[in-house]
Design a protein around this motif. Structure first.
Motif, PDB file in Angstrom:
ATOM      1  N   GLU A  71      -6.009  13.318  34.612  1.00  0.00           N
ATOM      2  CA  GLU A  71      -6.775  12.068  34.497  1.00  0.00           C
ATOM      3  C   GLU A  71      -7.398  11.693  35.835  1.00  0.00           C
ATOM      4  OE1 GLU A  71      -3.605   9.623  33.150  1.00  0.00           O
ATOM      5  OE2 GLU A  71      -4.119   9.818  31.020  1.00  0.00           O
ATOM      6  N   THR A  91     -10.517  13.690  36.328  1.00  0.00           N
ATOM      7  CA  THR A  91     -11.561  13.243  35.396  1.00  0.00           C
ATOM      8  C   THR A  91     -12.209  11.963  35.903  1.00  0.00           C
ATOM      9  OG1 THR A  91     -10.382  14.259  33.537  1.00  0.00           O
ATOM     10  CG2 THR A  91     -12.051  12.606  33.020  1.00  0.00           C
ATOM     11  N   SER A 123     -12.202  16.708  29.468  1.00  0.00           N
ATOM     12  CA  SER A 123     -11.316  16.192  30.505  1.00  0.00           C
ATOM     13  C   SER A 123     -10.593  17.357  31.179  1.00  0.00           C
ATOM     14  CB  SER A 123     -10.297  15.218  29.912  1.00  0.00           C
ATOM     15  OG  SER A 123     -10.935  14.111  29.331  1.00  0.00           O
TER      16      SER A 123
END
Length: 416
Positions: A259, A262, A335
């Motif tokens: 994450e 991303t 992602s």
């Protein structure tokens, strides 16, 4: 009669504190008129504590060295240690601001100021050189027979060019000081990871490669990044990358490695105004990022074109990255994958850019290659980190010899 607590906190009743006002004491009290001495308390500072404190009769608690962020302090009371009570006076929220030098707009202004200064320096110096050249040509035309004076004018121009080159080099050296100040101090890394090394060899004075380190609670975030280009352009990208990483980690809680990359990609695309048009810049970066829980030895890895290697029991393992960069790319709708692994004491982890692998040298002036680099690490992983650093550096220089270094070099080694 049992009533909930009334919360008082010091040093003041402010709701927003500066970064150095991070030593706070909270005082609180509860009322039970029947047996006031039987009241127990428990408290939690949301944004800092993971769970309630143990029950206690203490009515004061102090927090030191709070990080910038948003917090809510809550306190509850009980007479039996099982049933807990609170009311509207039992909590308060406040914020601690990040220091000025960690704010994104300050770092961006510093980058822009540096770029503008270098641009103006070149512009002024080129104009001065042009004016000097025109004056010299006019003087030579007028005094053709004055050979001695013509020689003096040529030497003066040579000295002027040397001075211009010196001034340019001084400016780039100053840019290196700025980049070095932004990179995390190795002493700070050593506090959390005593056994580590960082081989960092810029191709030019400043580097497009950078290493990153941060710590939140018991987790450390460490990364090796390779920005588009090298020298001054690559250094600008590295400053942006470090600034964005700091902002993301301070802004978001509990992001996993995938994450984080991303979100970082979104920051880079927005800052460079990348929309996918054919005539726009495709700048970005490759990165290998690892998050390690120092208590549980659980780790997460995410990579943009760059992998993670680790050695355990004489065997090297590789965690493949996603084949896409931090920046505009045809796979940008995907992602980044979050890879989880459990480390063991004695494991040796390696993060790196491609500078070492792609370096030309040897008897046939060929690239060092990935397989040779992997074998070099495997053959030396059992040595101390200081010995590994020395071996890598000497191997690189012996391989390169008189061949020019073609790219920035970055290798990070960590022993768990």
């Amino acid at each position: 009669m049992l009533t909930a607590t009334r919360l008082l906190y010091s040093p003041t009743d402010l709701k927003v504190f500066s970064y150095n006002q991070n030593h706070l004491t909270f005082d609180f009290t509860g009322f039970w008129y029947k047996e006031p001495e039987q009241i127990f308390y428990r408290y939690m500072l949301q944004g800092h504590d993971k769970e309630w404190s143990i029950k206690s009769k203490n009515r004061s608690v102090t927090y030191s060295q709070l990080l910038p962020g948003n917090y809510t302090f809550r306190v509850e009371i009980s007479v039996d240690g099982v049933n807990w009570f609170a009311d509207a006076h039992s909590e308060t929220s406040f914020s601690i601001l990040a220091p000025l030098w960690q704010r994104l707009w300050v770092q961006i202004l510093a980058v822009l100021a540096l770029a503008f200064s270098i641009f103006m320096f070149f512009k002024i110096r080129l104009k001065n050189l042009s004016d000097a050249k025109e004056a010299l040509e006019l003087e030579v035309t007028k005094r053709t027979m004055e050979v001695v004076k013509q020689k003096e004018e040529i030497e003066a121009q040579r000295d002027q060019i040397r001075e211009a080159n010196k001034s340019l080099t001084d400016s780039i050296l100053y840019a290196r000081r700025i980049q070095s100040a932004v990179l995390p101090p190795k002493e700070l890394i050593a506090e959390s990871m005593p056994e580590h090394f960082i081989l960092f060899k810029p191709r030019d004075i400043v580097s497009g490669d950078y290493y990153y380190f941060n710590r939140k609670d018991n987790k450390v975030i460490i990364a090796a990044a390779d920005c588009t280009g090298h020298g001054v352009p690559g250094a600008f990208m590295s400053l942006l990358g470090i600034s964005f990483m700091n902002e993301i980690i301070n802004k978001f809680d509990d992001l996993c490695a995938g994450e984080l990359l991303t979100v970082l990609r979104g920051y880079v695309k927005r800052s460079l105004r990348q929309t996918g048009k054919t005539d726009e810049a495709k700048d970005g970066m490759d990165i290998a990022l690892c998050i390690i829980d120092l208590e549980t030895l659980k780790a997460e890895f995410a990579g943009a074109n760059n992998p993670l290697w680790y050695v355990r029991n004489q065997t090297m393992f590789e965690i493949e990255p996603d084949k896409m960069p931090i920046g505009i790319h045809y796979k940008e709708s995907l992602s980044f994958r979050n890879n989880e692994l459990t480390l063991q004491k004695g494991d040796m982890i390696y993060l790196f850019s491609d500078g070492f692998i792609d370096q030309f040298g040897g008897e046939q002036n060929k690239k060092f290659l990935k397989k040779n680099f992997k074998q070099l690490l495997l053959d030396n992983h059992h040595k101390t980190v200081e010995e590994q650093y020395t071996t890598l550096e000497s191997t690189f220089e012996l391989w390169r010899k008189e061949t020019k270094q073609i790219d920035d070099v970055l290798v990070i080694g960590i022993r768990i």
